[in-house]
Scaffold this motif. Structure first.
Motif, PDB file in Angstrom:
ATOM      1  N   ASN A 169       0.825  -1.208   0.000  1.00 27.30           N
ATOM      2  CA  ASN A 169       0.000   0.000   0.000  1.00 27.30           C
ATOM      3  C   ASN A 169       0.860   1.258   0.000  1.00 27.30           C
ATOM      4  N   LEU A 170       1.886   1.294   0.812  1.00 26.87           N
ATOM      5  CA  LEU A 170       2.711   2.500   0.928  1.00 26.87           C
ATOM      6  C   LEU A 170       3.510   2.779  -0.342  1.00 26.87           C
ATOM      7  N   LEU A 171       3.976   1.739  -1.013  1.00 30.77           N
ATOM      8  CA  LEU A 171       4.802   1.931  -2.201  1.00 30.77           C
ATOM      9  C   LEU A 171       3.976   2.179  -3.456  1.00 30.77           C
ATOM     10  N   LEU A 172       2.806   1.542  -3.576  1.00 33.71           N
ATOM     11  CA  LEU A 172       2.035   1.635  -4.813  1.00 33.71           C
ATOM     12  C   LEU A 172       0.973   2.725  -4.747  1.00 33.71           C
ATOM     13  N   TRP A 173       0.000   2.583  -3.835  1.00 34.27           N
ATOM     14  CA  TRP A 173      -1.100   3.567  -3.750  1.00 34.27           C
ATOM     15  C   TRP A 173      -1.361   3.881  -2.280  1.00 34.27           C
ATOM     16  N   PRO A 174      -0.630   4.834  -1.706  1.00 36.30           N
ATOM     17  CA  PRO A 174      -0.742   5.127  -0.275  1.00 36.30           C
ATOM     18  C   PRO A 174      -2.151   5.535   0.159  1.00 36.30           C
ATOM     19  N   HIS A 175      -2.927   6.115  -0.731  1.00 34.09           N
ATOM     20  CA  HIS A 175      -4.258   6.612  -0.357  1.00 34.09           C
ATOM     21  C   HIS A 175      -5.388   5.670  -0.772  1.00 34.09           C
ATOM     22  N   PHE A 176      -5.032   4.476  -1.231  1.00 36.33           N
ATOM     23  CA  PHE A 176      -6.066   3.537  -1.674  1.00 36.33           C
ATOM     24  C   PHE A 176      -6.749   2.893  -0.470  1.00 36.33           C
ATOM     25  N   GLU A 177      -8.078   2.904  -0.469  1.00 34.63           N
ATOM     26  CA  GLU A 177      -8.855   2.291   0.595  1.00 34.63           C
ATOM     27  C   GLU A 177      -9.467   0.988   0.085  1.00 34.63           C
ATOM     28  N   ALA A 178      -9.229  -0.078   0.823  1.00 39.46           N
ATOM     29  CA  ALA A 178      -9.719  -1.397   0.421  1.00 39.46           C
ATOM     30  C   ALA A 178     -11.198  -1.514   0.745  1.00 39.46           C
ATOM     31  N   SER A 179     -12.043  -1.366  -0.265  1.00 40.27           N
ATOM     32  CA  SER A 179     -13.489  -1.511  -0.088  1.00 40.27           C
ATOM     33  C   SER A 179     -14.069  -2.150  -1.347  1.00 40.27           C
ATOM     34  N   TRP A 180     -15.239  -2.734  -1.189  1.00 40.34           N
ATOM     35  CA  TRP A 180     -15.905  -3.377  -2.313  1.00 40.34           C
ATOM     36  C   TRP A 180     -17.352  -2.935  -2.352  1.00 40.34           C
ATOM     37  N   PRO A 181     -17.861  -2.543  -3.513  1.00 37.71           N
ATOM     38  CA  PRO A 181     -17.246  -2.593  -4.849  1.00 37.71           C
ATOM     39  C   PRO A 181     -16.170  -1.538  -5.049  1.00 37.71           C
ATOM     40  N   SER A 182     -15.172  -1.903  -5.831  1.00 35.87           N
ATOM     41  CA  SER A 182     -14.036  -1.023  -6.059  1.00 35.87           C
ATOM     42  C   SER A 182     -13.810  -0.842  -7.565  1.00 35.87           C
ATOM     43  N   ASN A 183     -13.459   0.379  -7.959  1.00 36.54           N
ATOM     44  CA  ASN A 183     -13.043   0.593  -9.348  1.00 36.54           C
ATOM     45  C   ASN A 183     -11.538   0.718  -9.450  1.00 36.54           C
ATOM     46  N   GLY A 184     -10.830   0.280  -8.390  1.00 33.32           N
ATOM     47  CA  GLY A 184      -9.388   0.212  -8.431  1.00 33.32           C
ATOM     48  C   GLY A 184      -8.716   1.515  -8.048  1.00 33.32           C
ATOM     49  N   PRO A 185      -7.416   1.475  -7.844  1.00 30.19           N
ATOM     50  CA  PRO A 185      -6.666   2.698  -7.562  1.00 30.19           C
ATOM     51  C   PRO A 185      -6.808   3.713  -8.693  1.00 30.19           C
ATOM     52  N   GLY A 186      -6.979   4.968  -8.354  1.00 35.99           N
ATOM     53  CA  GLY A 186      -7.122   6.001  -9.372  1.00 35.99           C
ATOM     54  C   GLY A 186      -8.540   6.174  -9.854  1.00 35.99           C
ATOM     55  N   HIS A 187      -9.495   5.398  -9.276  1.00 36.32           N
ATOM     56  CA  HIS A 187     -10.907   5.496  -9.661  1.00 36.32           C
ATOM     57  C   HIS A 187     -11.083   5.386 -11.177  1.00 36.32           C
TER      58      HIS A 187
END
Length: 298
Positions: free
Chosen positions: A133-151
């Motif tokens: 999480n810290l290296l790739l997408w620090p602000h990504f929140e793991a929730s479902w349904p998800s459209n992935g990092p970057g929305h």
């Protein structure tokens, strides 16, 4: 294109095995389905193509070939070309075909499981994957349904289970009972009752497809849920879309079998053409129950 002349009655011994004449139907049907799928994909992807002519031409040609091909097979059966050995071959062939379909949908269910239970939690820094999480997408929140990092694809609304999907579940479960009742009626030589239950099953299948089309239109136009809506959108449309294709094929098979019943085909003690379609329809119903549970409810 080969002609299908009436064949002589099949011998019951092991030395006689029916081999059909060469046919062009598989090749033409492949081209028709490719045209249809490419047209539908172009519509979903907003491609600059003559979409409607492609979809109409592909669908009309595919339906025509399916009915012509099935007519040829029905003529072979009614002219006595199939013996018990061929019947056993059909049963094994249909069994392996359904097994391959189980593996097909299993791959998509596996992708959904991997995404929801592993990939999304990892990207969100779950457990030992905090560094991910810290290296790739620090602000990504793991929730479902998800459209992935970057929305990816923008914001959207997830699908609700207790509207059209619940109605569709009731439709398919009911259709599983009606086709079973039709089968029992055929074995009891109650042909009129069998035909009535078959038309009821077909009506339930067509209603399912109508409801699914309404659901797709609402998803695209109101919920902004499309194939571009990240991993949720892609897995949702892949699973439900391929299932819808199987329901469409199953409905066509039911129509063909019902027309054959109305023409006096099938006997109470020998009717694998009917049984094979019933097997396929039960498979389609079971897959939808899994879809409804894991895609809509959970």
């Amino acid at each position: 294109m080969a002609t299908h002349a009436p064949a002589a009655p099949a011998e019951s011994g092991p030395s006689r095995y029916f081999v059909p004449n060469p046919s062009v139907w598989p090749f033409i049907l492949t081209a028709a389905l490719a045209l249809l799928v490419y047209g539908v994909a172009g519509y979903l992807e907003d491609r600059a193509l003559p979409i409607k002519p492609m979809i109409i031409a592909g669908a009309v040609l595919a339906f025509y070939i399916i009915f012509r091909w099935c007519r040829d097979v029905a003529m072979e059966s009614e002219h006595g070309s199939y013996n018990l050995q061929v019947d056993r071959t059909f049963r094994w062939g249909m069994s392996w075909f359904i097994f391959s379909e189980v593996m097909f949908f299993g791959a998509f269910f596996g992708a959904l499981f991997y995404t929801r239970m592993l990939s999304v939690p990892w990207l969100g820094g779950d457990g030992s994957k905090l560094l991910t999480n810290l290296l790739l997408w620090p602000h990504f929140e793991a929730s479902w349904p998800s459209n992935g990092p970057g929305h990816v694809g923008g914001e959207f609304e997830g699908m609700e289970a207790w509207g059209l999907p619940a109605i569709n579940t009731l439709l398919l479960i009911t259709s599983s009972f009606t086709v079973t009742w039709a089968h029992h009626a055929l074995k009891e030589n109650k042909r009129a009752k069998c035909i009535a239950f078959m038309w009821l099953t077909i009506a339930l299948g067509v209603t399912f497809l109508f409801c699914q089309a309404k659901e797709y239109i609402h998803a695209y136009e109101v919920q902004n849920l499309t194939l571009h809506s990240g991993v949720y959108g892609s897995t949702f449309f892949m699973l439900t879309g391929f299932h819808g294709m199987h329901v469409t094929l199953g409905t066509l098979m039911l129509i063909i079998i019902t027309l054959r019943l109305m023409s006096g085909h099938f006997k109470p003690d020998r009717h694998f053409g009917f049984e094979g379609v019933a097997w396929y329809w039960h498979f389609v119903d079971v897959v939808w129950i899994g879809l409804f549970t894991f895609v809509y409810v959970l």
